[in-house]
Write an enzyme that holds these catalytic residues in place. Structure first.
Site, short mmCIF file in Angstrom:
data_model
loop_
_atom_site.label_atom_id
_atom_site.label_comp_id
_atom_site.label_asym_id
_atom_site.label_seq_id
_atom_site.Cartn_x
_atom_site.Cartn_y
_atom_site.Cartn_z
N SER A 27 -8.15 -5.26 4.70
CA SER A 27 -8.69 -4.97 3.37
C SER A 27 -9.05 -6.23 2.58
O SER A 27 -8.66 -6.39 1.42
CB SER A 27 -7.69 -4.12 2.56
OG SER A 27 -7.38 -2.94 3.24
N ASP B 99 0.83 -1.21 0.00
CA ASP B 99 0.00 0.00 0.00
C ASP B 99 0.87 1.27 0.00
O ASP B 99 1.96 1.26 0.57
CB ASP B 99 -0.90 -0.03 1.25
CG ASP B 99 -2.04 0.96 1.14
OD1 ASP B 99 -2.32 1.46 0.02
OD2 ASP B 99 -2.68 1.26 2.17
N ARG C 136 -0.03 7.67 -2.70
CA ARG C 136 0.49 8.76 -1.87
C ARG C 136 1.94 9.08 -2.21
O ARG C 136 2.36 10.23 -2.19
CB ARG C 136 0.35 8.39 -0.38
CG ARG C 136 -1.06 8.64 0.16
CD ARG C 136 -1.27 7.97 1.47
NE ARG C 136 -1.46 6.53 1.30
CZ ARG C 136 -1.28 5.64 2.25
NH1 ARG C 136 -0.87 6.01 3.44
NH2 ARG C 136 -1.51 4.36 2.01
N LEU D 238 11.39 -20.31 -4.71
CA LEU D 238 10.33 -19.41 -4.23
C LEU D 238 9.05 -19.55 -5.04
O LEU D 238 9.10 -19.54 -6.28
CB LEU D 238 10.83 -17.96 -4.32
CG LEU D 238 9.79 -16.89 -3.97
CD1 LEU D 238 9.53 -16.85 -2.47
CD2 LEU D 238 10.24 -15.51 -4.46
N ARG E 257 -0.98 9.18 -9.96
CA ARG E 257 -0.97 7.96 -9.14
C ARG E 257 -0.26 6.80 -9.83
O ARG E 257 0.44 6.01 -9.20
CB ARG E 257 -2.41 7.55 -8.81
CG ARG E 257 -3.14 8.49 -7.89
CD ARG E 257 -4.57 8.00 -7.65
NE ARG E 257 -4.60 6.63 -7.20
CZ ARG E 257 -4.38 6.27 -5.94
NH1 ARG E 257 -4.16 7.18 -5.01
NH2 ARG E 257 -4.41 5.01 -5.61
N HIS F 91 2.48 3.38 -8.94
CA HIS F 91 2.37 1.94 -9.24
C HIS F 91 3.59 1.47 -10.03
O HIS F 91 4.10 0.38 -9.81
CB HIS F 91 1.08 1.65 -10.02
CG HIS F 91 -0.16 2.01 -9.26
ND1 HIS F 91 -0.37 1.62 -7.96
CD2 HIS F 91 -1.27 2.71 -9.61
CE1 HIS F 91 -1.55 2.07 -7.54
NE2 HIS F 91 -2.11 2.75 -8.53
C1 FPP Z 1 -2.18 0.04 -3.33
O1 FPP Z 1 -1.68 1.35 -3.19
C2 FPP Z 1 -1.57 -0.58 -4.49
C3 FPP Z 1 -2.24 -1.20 -5.51
C4 FPP Z 1 -3.69 -1.34 -5.55
C5 FPP Z 1 -1.50 -1.72 -6.67
C6 FPP Z 1 -0.33 -2.55 -6.28
C7 FPP Z 1 0.51 -2.83 -7.45
C8 FPP Z 1 1.86 -2.80 -7.44
C9 FPP Z 1 2.64 -2.47 -6.23
C10 FPP Z 1 2.65 -3.17 -8.62
C11 FPP Z 1 2.49 -4.62 -8.91
C12 FPP Z 1 3.65 -5.17 -9.54
C13 FPP Z 1 3.67 -6.23 -10.36
C14 FPP Z 1 4.96 -6.76 -10.77
C15 FPP Z 1 2.48 -6.87 -10.90
P1 FPP Z 1 -2.67 2.58 -3.37
O2 FPP Z 1 -2.75 2.90 -4.80
O3 FPP Z 1 -3.98 2.28 -2.72
O4 FPP Z 1 -1.90 3.69 -2.57
P2 FPP Z 1 -2.54 4.88 -1.73
O5 FPP Z 1 -3.17 4.26 -0.51
O6 FPP Z 1 -1.36 5.71 -1.37
O7 FPP Z 1 -3.52 5.58 -2.61
#
Ligand code: FPP
Length: 250
Positions: free
Chosen positions: A206, A30, A34, A141, A43, A47
């Site tokens: 969550s 998460d 931010r 893994l 945003r 990612h």
């Molecule tokens: C939550 O942060 C994050 C997600 C919903 C997406 C997670 C995806 C990745 C970390 C990349 C995945 C990588 C691969 C290799 C598939 P948020 O967007 O809710 O953050 P916030 O709470 O700060 O808004």
């Protein structure tokens, strides 16, 4: 021979723990949004940066001989986000695998997915299924992507399938126990997580692995996922190693 992705330079050498390692680590990644906002970026930039953290943490998990790493990548609730953000996140598995699959194979990593894959875009599904096929005989893994995953959805689906089997006479209600039920979950056959890490400062689950986390150790950090480093991960592992797990006993 290891490929550059996993190669560590001498000056970066780190001491990896070799006892009391959490065998299965689940992570709620998460804080991407931010992280980007703080830098005045969209945003999706968060990612994108989050993928680099995935690369680092997979590498560290391999080096620490972690057995299973389950990453909460896209939840059943994430469909509520703007379409452009959804499309961006769901393109990341393909991008990641198109670059790193050879390294993952060379390092004996097996790719799996937990979640309802039917509803994912074809390109996401195909990329993951191809990687699953190419890595299915690896026994290092297990890298598990939770995609279109929601724990309540998983439990309801499991109950429906189990009910069908019971009505077909495959087993009786009296024979139903926790082990049998677990076999209907997406995580069937996997050891339950020993350690749950959540980055980004929120203290909640969550809808992640609600059944499987019953006796898991939790570790929360304010660090945003794109900033989450090998050092942070090793700190979580170290603290896990010092915990006493009693599973309700003494
Ligand atoms: C939550 O942060 C994050 C997600 C919903 C997406 C997670 C995806 C990745 C970390 C990349 C995945 C990588 C691969 C290799 C598939 P948020 O967007 O809710 O953050 P916030 O709470 O700060 O808004």
């Amino acid at each position: 021979m290891k490929l550059p992705f996993f190669h560590k330079k001498e000056e970066e050498s780190v001491l990896y723990p070799n006892e009391n390692i959490a065998e299965h680590i689940a992570i709620i990644m998460d804080g991407n949004g931010r992280w980007a906002k703080k830098r005045g970026m969209p945003r999706i930039a968060g990612h994108k940066e989050g993928v680099s953290t995935v690369v680092n943490i997979v590498k560290t998990a391999v080096n620490c001989k972690v057995k299973i790493l389950t990453l909460y990548t896209f939840s059943t609730e994430n469909w509520k986000r703007p379409k452009t953000e959804i499309e961006f996140i769901l393109r990341l598995p393909k991008e990641f695998l198109s670059i790193y699959l050879p390294d993952l194979i060379a390092n004996n990593v097996r790719i799996e997915i937990v979640g309802d894959i039917e509803k994912l875009p074809v390109h996401t599904r195909e990329a993951i299924e191809y990687a699953m096929e190419r890595t299915r005989n690896n026994d290092g893994l297990l890298l598990n992507f939770a995609l279109n995953y929601g724990s309540r959805d998983e439990i309801l689906n499991a109950m429906k399938e189990m009910f069908l089997d019971i009505t077909k006479g495959e087993f009786s209600l009296d024979e139903l126990d926790e082990q049998k039920f677990s076999n209907y979950l997406y995580t069937a056959g996997m050891k339950e997580p020993d350690l749950l890490i959540r980055t980004g400062g929120e203290i909640r689950l969550s809808n992640f692995l609600l059944w499987q986390l019953a006796y898991t150790e939790f570790w929360f950090t304010d660090v945003l996922w794109p900033d989450f480093s090998e050092k942070d991960f090793l700190q979580a592992l170290k603290e896990y190693g010092n915990r006493k797990r009693r599973y309700g006993g003494l």
